[in-house]
Design an enzyme around this catalytic site. Structure first.
Site, PDB file in Angstrom:
ATOM      1  N   SER A 284       2.770  -0.574   4.292  1.00 33.41           N
ATOM      2  CA  SER A 284       2.972  -1.997   4.009  1.00 33.41           C
ATOM      3  C   SER A 284       1.772  -2.550   3.259  1.00 33.41           C
ATOM      4  O   SER A 284       0.683  -1.972   3.291  1.00 33.41           O
ATOM      5  CB  SER A 284       3.146  -2.780   5.310  1.00 33.41           C
ATOM      6  OG  SER A 284       1.900  -2.976   5.955  1.00 33.41           O
ATOM      7  N   ASP A 285       1.956  -3.671   2.605  1.00 32.97           N
ATOM      8  CA  ASP A 285       0.810  -4.419   2.118  1.00 32.97           C
ATOM      9  C   ASP A 285       0.168  -5.111   3.322  1.00 32.97           C
ATOM     10  O   ASP A 285       0.696  -5.090   4.444  1.00 32.97           O
ATOM     11  CB  ASP A 285       1.230  -5.428   1.057  1.00 32.97           C
ATOM     12  CG  ASP A 285       0.115  -5.728   0.066  1.00 32.97           C
ATOM     13  OD1 ASP A 285      -1.062  -5.555   0.416  1.00 32.97           O
ATOM     14  OD2 ASP A 285       0.416  -6.143  -1.062  1.00 32.97           O
ATOM     15  N   ALA A 286      -0.970  -5.730   3.108  1.00 32.98           N
ATOM     16  CA  ALA A 286      -1.766  -6.269   4.213  1.00 32.98           C
ATOM     17  C   ALA A 286      -0.960  -7.250   5.062  1.00 32.98           C
ATOM     18  O   ALA A 286      -0.458  -8.252   4.557  1.00 32.98           O
ATOM     19  CB  ALA A 286      -3.021  -6.951   3.675  1.00 32.98           C
ATOM     20  N   ASN A 287      -0.838  -6.933   6.358  1.00 36.19           N
ATOM     21  CA  ASN A 287      -0.183  -7.808   7.344  1.00 36.19           C
ATOM     22  C   ASN A 287       1.281  -8.084   7.034  1.00 36.19           C
ATOM     23  O   ASN A 287       1.874  -9.006   7.596  1.00 36.19           O
ATOM     24  CB  ASN A 287      -0.934  -9.137   7.487  1.00 36.19           C
ATOM     25  CG  ASN A 287      -2.246  -8.969   8.209  1.00 36.19           C
ATOM     26  OD1 ASN A 287      -2.415  -8.061   9.016  1.00 36.19           O
ATOM     27  ND2 ASN A 287      -3.191  -9.844   7.918  1.00 36.19           N
ATOM     28  N   ALA A 288       1.895  -7.277   6.158  1.00 37.16           N
ATOM     29  CA  ALA A 288       3.271  -7.560   5.759  1.00 37.16           C
ATOM     30  C   ALA A 288       4.264  -7.308   6.888  1.00 37.16           C
ATOM     31  O   ALA A 288       5.342  -7.914   6.906  1.00 37.16           O
ATOM     32  CB  ALA A 288       3.646  -6.741   4.531  1.00 37.16           C
TER      33      ALA A 288
END
Length: 756
Positions: A284-288
């Site tokens: 995932s992208d950051a905190n996605a």
């Protein structure tokens, strides 16, 4: 710790080792292998509302997770000693000693900074792009990094979007070629299931998919993309990256057609795995994953974890309190199956085995400095910078003739900014070895020409800071006491006593990139006013533009002598710009985007459709032309070229067959120069309407003065098919195809292909 387990035996094949290790993991350890934490170390980050990472950035908690075996990867470690220390915690203190994967944003260089990615795409030279990422991979691996969150292969057609700079522009053909070149560069030609060499790193193309179509060009906003656009425009660069062997794919933050990409099973499984055949792992992208709850898609973080894993997301990137740490509970509650959990863990473990981390988890610290200071890396950066430069306009003032100059005025804060010339998304650079544009001109002109500099109008920075600014130890800010009035007067006075004025204009590096979208394409601050004052002196004015997006150059195009788009040209950018201004090299870059006249025209693209009353297509606005200021593929040269003898080997082919397109290109000038020959097509009729022109091939060639060369392009099913909403599938029509070859998307030399 038992060191004789089968998974430690390099004589076994990877799958045997993976299955043995998988069988030894607890559910909690499996969830840990799927969790990647930010690690900022002792970095001091403010606790402003825009930057809420202080409370989350719990270094002790991350190191405890490493020792417990409940973290499989960390990111943002860029120091070899720290990487080795953290790796020792994971390998020597955890129960099974599974090594970490270290990821980092190696976007356009690590220590040696290449031109911004949009500038690299402007080279239209996949070979130089591949070489640049080979250098980046070698330097990153030397400090313990195993994996780059790059390339960004999102198609971007709205220059208001800050992350346009990070991709290859608007076109799927060019974007696919650049994406594949970057994957090959990072991975040394290795595929998703191959062992990577000791000087290669895994590539992680992003953001899957559609992030570049954020509504209004507003970063993080949702994207609403038709199936036609998705399959024909936005997905092809990802497929090209997968076919080139990408080991990882990063999912996107945003909602795609109402379903968050990170929890979208159709996207991550049906398309990526089944249609594209992707065999690596998805992060995932950051905190996605946590954001699935924020986006009102998941009920809570446990639900978010379950939905993401079921969709096909293998690893979560999190700052703290990772949703994937709730996977054991989700398993108990039946939100995920053990088969889904194990499949994700297998993919991550395979990557670690193929990186050779179980045999050599640590990085040789004695070798790091030698790699980072390798002189040949700087030469690659210089060549890349030279090839990225696009000459937008030239009335003959360029190239400058050194023998005719006595005084050169250089105006602009960015002319001396070592940080701005490197561009955004670079964190491990060395400012001392960075050439500014002023440095480059003074070095090239020597003592015989006086080169003076005035800062001139201040370029204001954006009004907020983010964690990326905090990590950027080189960020420069406009002094609060900068006197624009006085500086502009000094610039005018300098211009009046100079032979030529070089104005370095544009946007600072942190005015583009993530969280740096804009509502206007105007030059920031009072740069436009200053430019008008300088032109009014009557002296020849050359604009060197540094930006990661098109800006409003209508007035400049009409009134200044020359405009050189330099993007953010990197470590050796100053030297490259000077070489171009003085004619030591002929600019050969071409635009990878359509350059609008005004922000009110966007989005504007090469591959639009023929619509109602096409004879009025250039009159769609009553207050502005409906044409771009500079078309896609545009770029001038100090040479001149002639295209002739365009022909097809087979002017009529059957559906499924191929033909070759041949054209003779001649350098009609008296100097060596580069040209980018571009092949475009238009399908006249068929299952669906097709764009007025589509790029289907290109070649960058260097020709000596007077040299001619026959260029050959292939046209076959891969170039002639399209995805049709009428059939919900890929089709190739029996039709008539117009074919053009030339130096931009406005090429006039044409022929016709019949497809029977």
């Amino acid at each position: 710790m038992n060191r004789t387990e089968p998974f430690r035996d390099p004589a076994l094949d990877v799958e045997q080792r993976v299955e043995d290790l998988l069988g030894r993991l607890s559910v909690e350890e499996k969830a840990g292998q799927l969790t990647q934490y930010f690690y900022f170390g002792q970095l001091e980050i403010d606790d402003s509302p825009e930057n809420e990472v202080n409370a989350e950035n719990d270094v002790n908690a991350v190191e405890t997770a490493l020792a417990d075996g409940t973290a499989g990867s960390v990111l943002f470690v860029r120091d070899v000693a720290t990487a080795n220390r953290l790796q020792r915690i994971a390998v020597e203190q955890s129960r099974l000693g599974i090594p970490l994967l270290f990821g980092f944003d190696v976007i356009h260089g690590f220590r040696t900074i290449m031109p911004a990615p949009l500038g690299m795409a402007a080279s239209w030279d996949p070979e130089v792009v591949e070489q640049g990422q080979q250098v980046a991979a070698r330097e990153a691996r030397a400090v313990g990094i195993h994996w780059a969150f790059a390339p960004m292969v999102d198609i971007a057609r709205d220059p208001r979007w800050g992350r346009m700079f990070e991709g290859a522009g608007e076109d799927p053909c060019l974007g696919s070629a650049i994406a594949a070149a970057q994957v090959r560069g990072f991975q040394g030609g290795s595929g998703a299931t191959d062992a990577l060499g000791t000087e290669s790193i895994m590539s992680g193309p992003k953001h899957f998919a559609g992030y570049g179509a954020a509504l209004g060009g507003r970063d993080y906003d949702d994207a609403d993309i038709s199936d036609n656009e998705l399959w024909n425009v936005y997905l092809p660069p990802f497929q090209a990256a997968v076919e080139a062997g990408a080991a990882n794919i990063m999912s996107a933050y945003m909602d795609l057609n109402g379903v968050p990409a990170t929890g979208n099973r159709w996207l991550l499984t049906d398309v990526l795995r089944e249609a594209f055949g992707f065999e690596g792992f998805v992060v995932s992208d950051a905190n996605a994953v946590r954001s699935l709850a924020t986006q009102h898609f998941a009920k809570d973080l446990g639900d978010a974890a379950g939905r993401a894993l079921h969709a096909g997301l293998d690893m979560e990137m999190a700052m703290a309190d990772a949703a994937y740490q709730r996977l054991p509970q989700a398993l108990e509650e039946g939100r995920v199956t053990i088969e889904e959990l194990d499949q994700a863990v297998r993919r991550v473990l395979r990557a670690k085995f193929r990186m050779g981390l179980f045999e050599q988890p640590y990085t040789d610290e004695q070798r790091t400095v030698a790699v980072l200071t390798e002189a040949s890396h700087r030469e690659v950066a210089r060549r890349a910078a030279e090839k990225s430069l696009v000459l937008l306009k030239n009335d003959g003032v360029l190239p400058l003739k050194a023998e005719a100059l006595r005084n050169v005025a250089v105006v602009g804060q960015m002319a001396t900014s070592r940080r701005d010339i490197l561009g955004p998304w670079s964190f491990a650079f060395d400012l001392d070895e960075t050439d500014t544009i002023l440095d480059g001109l003074r070095s090239a002109l020597g003592d015989q020409v006086q080169v003076e500099h005035v800062e001139g109008a201040g370029i204001p920075n954006r009004t907020f800071t983010s964690m990326f600014d905090a990590m950027d130890r080189g960020v420069e800010h406009t002094a609060e006491d900068h006197d624009d009035d006085a500086q502009i007067e000094q610039a005018v006075a300098l211009a009046e006593r100079s032979d030529v004025v070089v104005v370095v204009a544009g946007q600072r590096q942190n005015q583009t990139g993530e969280r740096a979208s804009v509502s206007t394409l105007d030059l920031p601050g009072r740069q436009q006013e200053q430019l008008e004052r300088l032109v009014a002196t009557g002296k020849p004015v050359v604009v060197v533009l540094m930006s990661g997006r098109p800006l409003d150059l209508r007035w400049a195009d009409e009134h200044v002598g020359a405009i050189l788009q330099a993007w953010y040209p990197g470590t050796r950018g100053g030297e490259a710009v000077a070489a171009a201004l003085l004619g030591e090299v002929s600019p050969g870059g071409r635009l990878p985007v359509t350059w609008p006249r005004h922000v009110g025209q966007v989005p504007m693209t090469l591959s639009h459709y023929t619509t109602f009353q096409p004879e009025f297509q250039h009159e769609r606005y009553w207050d502005e032309a409906s044409t771009p200021l500079y078309p896609f593929g545009h770029g001038l040269s100090y040479g001149s070229f002639r295209y002739e003898d365009l022909r097809l080997d087979e002017p009529s082919i059957a559906v499924g067959a191929s033909t070759s397109v041949r054209v003779r290109l001649t350098n009609t000038s008296e100097r060596e120069a580069d040209e980018v020959a571009q092949l475009y097509i238009h399908q006249r009729h068929g299952t669906s309407s097709r764009p007025v022109r589509e790029l289907k091939g290109f070649q960058r060639v260097t020709l000596a003065a007077g040299e001619s060369r026959e260029l050959v392009f292939e046209l076959g099913p891969d170039q002639l098919r399209h995805w049709s909403a009428a059939t919900r599938d890929w089709v190739q029509d029996a039709t008539t195809i117009d074919v053009w070859v030339g130096g931009s998307s406005t090429a006039e030399l044409t022929t016709v292909l019949q497809v029977q």
